[in-house]
Write a protein that holds these residues in place. Sequence first.
Motif, mmCIF file in Angstrom:
data_model
loop_
_atom_site.group_PDB
_atom_site.id
_atom_site.type_symbol
_atom_site.label_atom_id
_atom_site.label_comp_id
_atom_site.label_asym_id
_atom_site.label_seq_id
_atom_site.Cartn_x
_atom_site.Cartn_y
_atom_site.Cartn_z
ATOM 1 N N ILE A 76 20.037 -1.919 -29.950
ATOM 2 C CA ILE A 76 20.113 -1.782 -28.490
ATOM 3 C C ILE A 76 20.570 -3.085 -27.831
ATOM 4 C CG2 ILE A 76 18.846 -1.177 -26.393
ATOM 5 C CD1 ILE A 76 16.900 0.395 -28.126
ATOM 6 N N GLY A 77 20.034 -4.204 -28.293
ATOM 7 C CA GLY A 77 20.346 -5.494 -27.680
ATOM 8 C C GLY A 77 19.089 -6.175 -27.187
ATOM 9 N N SER A 78 19.189 -7.470 -26.929
ATOM 10 C CA SER A 78 18.004 -8.260 -26.562
ATOM 11 C C SER A 78 17.422 -7.863 -25.214
ATOM 12 C CB SER A 78 18.350 -9.749 -26.563
ATOM 13 O OG SER A 78 19.337 -10.040 -25.584
ATOM 14 N N ASP A 79 18.225 -7.209 -24.352
ATOM 15 C CA ASP A 79 17.681 -6.808 -23.054
ATOM 16 C C ASP A 79 16.625 -5.722 -23.174
ATOM 17 O OD1 ASP A 79 19.498 -4.913 -23.869
ATOM 18 O OD2 ASP A 79 20.469 -4.689 -21.917
ATOM 19 N N ALA B 254 4.022 -9.543 -37.787
ATOM 20 C CA ALA B 254 5.029 -9.056 -38.736
ATOM 21 C C ALA B 254 5.786 -7.865 -38.146
ATOM 22 C CB ALA B 254 4.366 -8.667 -40.051
ATOM 23 N N ALA B 255 5.045 -6.931 -37.570
ATOM 24 C CA ALA B 255 5.675 -5.749 -36.971
ATOM 25 C C ALA B 255 6.559 -6.140 -35.792
ATOM 26 C CB ALA B 255 4.606 -4.756 -36.520
ATOM 27 N N GLY B 256 6.134 -7.143 -35.018
ATOM 28 C CA GLY B 256 6.939 -7.603 -33.895
ATOM 29 C C GLY B 256 8.279 -8.153 -34.344
ATOM 30 N N GLY B 257 8.261 -8.904 -35.448
ATOM 31 C CA GLY B 257 9.515 -9.422 -35.972
ATOM 32 C C GLY B 257 10.433 -8.318 -36.450
ATOM 33 N N ILE B 258 9.860 -7.320 -37.125
ATOM 34 C CA ILE B 258 10.672 -6.205 -37.640
ATOM 35 C C ILE B 258 11.213 -5.351 -36.499
ATOM 36 C CG2 ILE B 258 10.589 -4.078 -38.980
ATOM 37 C CD1 ILE B 258 8.461 -5.475 -40.753
ATOM 38 N N ILE B 259 10.322 -4.938 -35.593
ATOM 39 C CA ILE B 259 10.750 -4.076 -34.479
ATOM 40 C C ILE B 259 11.739 -4.817 -33.585
ATOM 41 C CG2 ILE B 259 9.952 -2.892 -32.399
ATOM 42 C CD1 ILE B 259 7.336 -2.301 -33.921
ATOM 43 N N GLY B 260 11.474 -6.096 -33.329
ATOM 44 C CA GLY B 260 12.398 -6.880 -32.522
ATOM 45 C C GLY B 260 13.775 -6.959 -33.156
ATOM 46 N N GLY B 261 13.818 -7.124 -34.483
ATOM 47 C CA GLY B 261 15.103 -7.169 -35.175
ATOM 48 C C GLY B 261 15.855 -5.855 -35.073
ATOM 49 N N PHE C 100 17.269 -14.089 -26.858
ATOM 50 C CA PHE C 100 17.198 -13.460 -25.543
ATOM 51 C C PHE C 100 17.792 -14.376 -24.474
ATOM 52 C CE2 PHE C 100 14.782 -12.733 -21.572
ATOM 53 C CZ PHE C 100 15.127 -11.418 -21.323
ATOM 54 N N LEU C 101 17.400 -15.654 -24.500
ATOM 55 C CA LEU C 101 17.894 -16.601 -23.507
ATOM 56 C C LEU C 101 19.379 -16.897 -23.715
ATOM 57 C CD1 LEU C 101 14.844 -19.039 -23.411
ATOM 58 C CD2 LEU C 101 15.531 -17.412 -21.634
ATOM 59 N N GLU C 102 19.802 -16.959 -24.957
ATOM 60 C CA GLU C 102 21.227 -17.182 -25.238
ATOM 61 C C GLU C 102 22.063 -16.046 -24.667
ATOM 62 O OE1 GLU C 102 23.495 -18.904 -29.087
ATOM 63 O OE2 GLU C 102 22.584 -16.936 -29.386
ATOM 64 N N ASP C 103 21.592 -14.824 -24.803
ATOM 65 C CA ASP C 103 22.331 -13.678 -24.277
ATOM 66 C C ASP C 103 22.357 -13.666 -22.748
ATOM 67 O OD1 ASP C 103 22.824 -12.885 -26.840
ATOM 68 O OD2 ASP C 103 21.319 -11.276 -26.875
ATOM 69 N N LEU C 104 21.408 -14.360 -22.134
ATOM 70 C CA LEU C 104 21.407 -14.485 -20.674
ATOM 71 C C LEU C 104 22.278 -15.643 -20.205
ATOM 72 C CD1 LEU C 104 17.614 -13.989 -19.796
ATOM 73 C CD2 LEU C 104 19.467 -12.331 -19.508
ATOM 74 N N GLY C 105 22.840 -16.395 -21.148
ATOM 75 C CA GLY C 105 23.605 -17.586 -20.801
ATOM 76 C C GLY C 105 22.739 -18.805 -20.592
ATOM 77 N N LEU C 106 21.481 -18.735 -21.072
ATOM 78 C CA LEU C 106 20.532 -19.846 -20.896
ATOM 79 C C LEU C 106 20.149 -20.470 -22.232
ATOM 80 C CD1 LEU C 106 18.164 -18.230 -18.225
ATOM 81 C CD2 LEU C 106 19.915 -19.967 -17.834
ATOM 82 N N GLY C 107 21.031 -20.356 -23.232
ATOM 83 C CA GLY C 107 20.703 -20.900 -24.545
ATOM 84 C C GLY C 107 20.385 -22.380 -24.509
ATOM 85 N N GLY C 108 21.049 -23.124 -23.631
ATOM 86 C CA GLY C 108 20.778 -24.558 -23.523
ATOM 87 C C GLY C 108 19.471 -24.882 -22.839
#
Length: 414
Positions: A378-381, A365-372, A255-263
Amino acid sequence: MSTSPDTASAGKDTRAAPDARAGGEERQKLPLFSLLALATAVFITSLTETLPAGLLPAMSEDLRVSQSATGQTVTIYAIGTALTAIPLTAATSAWRRKALLLTAMAGFAVANTVTAVSSDYGLTMVARFVAGVAAGLAWALLAGYARRMAPAPLQGKAIAVAMAGIPVALSLGVPAGTFLGETLGWRTAFLAMTGLTVVLLLWIFAAVPDYPGQERGERPKMLGALRVPGVVPVLFVTLVFVLAHTILYAYVATFLEDLGLGGDTDLVLLAFGGASLVSIWIVGAQIHRRLRALTIASTLLVAVSAALLAALADNTALVYVAALLWGLGWGGVPTLLQTAAGDAGGDSADAAQAMLVTLWNVAMAAGGIIGGILLDQIGSDSFPWTMLLLLLPVLVVVVLARGHGFPAKRPGDA
């Protein structure tokens, strides 16, 4: 999530800590050195579960799979715990406690080592599942182990000391692991976990007292606990709140990487962690009188954080504000839900706690699956919007469960 207590009775154990009423100031003291060993075990189990959250991009590249697939390393761990916590507790109930704890922690050493050296995604997933099984074994005994070390008037404090490993892992361990991974590589972070586990094994062997297992007896009546007023609302809130949190937390680096905040991932997680520690302190000081108000406040704070990330994530300063609010809301949630489940369960508290542990890990477990799925489709946003949507029924249930589950007055209040 380490909440399910070992129900063995210290009263039947000749080596259990004596009651303080037997006399002597020495008997009033907690065995802190031994309890800190248990707290370190809790820290290792909690950090092993969530460590990939801050390391997803690097792990994904090395394992040659997508970041959504790498996120399933959190999912498979939680599945291992959810599937095995209750049956393993029953199967090993007669084992001596020290041997059981050493076995569980040795499992973590092996699993983290394999994770660190593996370049094969399938092998990594097997190692993560084994780590989850070891967690199911450990989490079912640690609270009860701590209780048996202390005199009766201090057993609550003993459990609090042992369970301190959970917030420390989430608040400081994950940011530190992320920093180590970014500096020296993600494999080094997992090898560091192995090194810490080896030290802990020696610590447990040398300093932690041993106790016999439980006598064969009746299993907790799970279905009976569900009929106790207040238990179902607490379990619902646990399932949905943890699901909402995990959907974003498991992919926070992406999520942060997609915002340009990966570092800035380690710094954002550090802000979240510092705020979580403040939350833990506030909840610890106020929970006896304000469990309901604190639960409502926690839900609202996390919801506001999600709203900021959903609508204003292009502002770097507001991302840090959102991380602080998220930590302030989330830090005390494990304590609040454990306490609510115990209060609501009454005589069925052990069964309620066991179900809470299982549902907590089902939600992860469900959070990891649904998040993936959300990440791929759709994307991390979409993460903060989904988080916000899930928190609405959580808030409704907490507000409505004022008679049982999240009452204005806890049992025993004047």
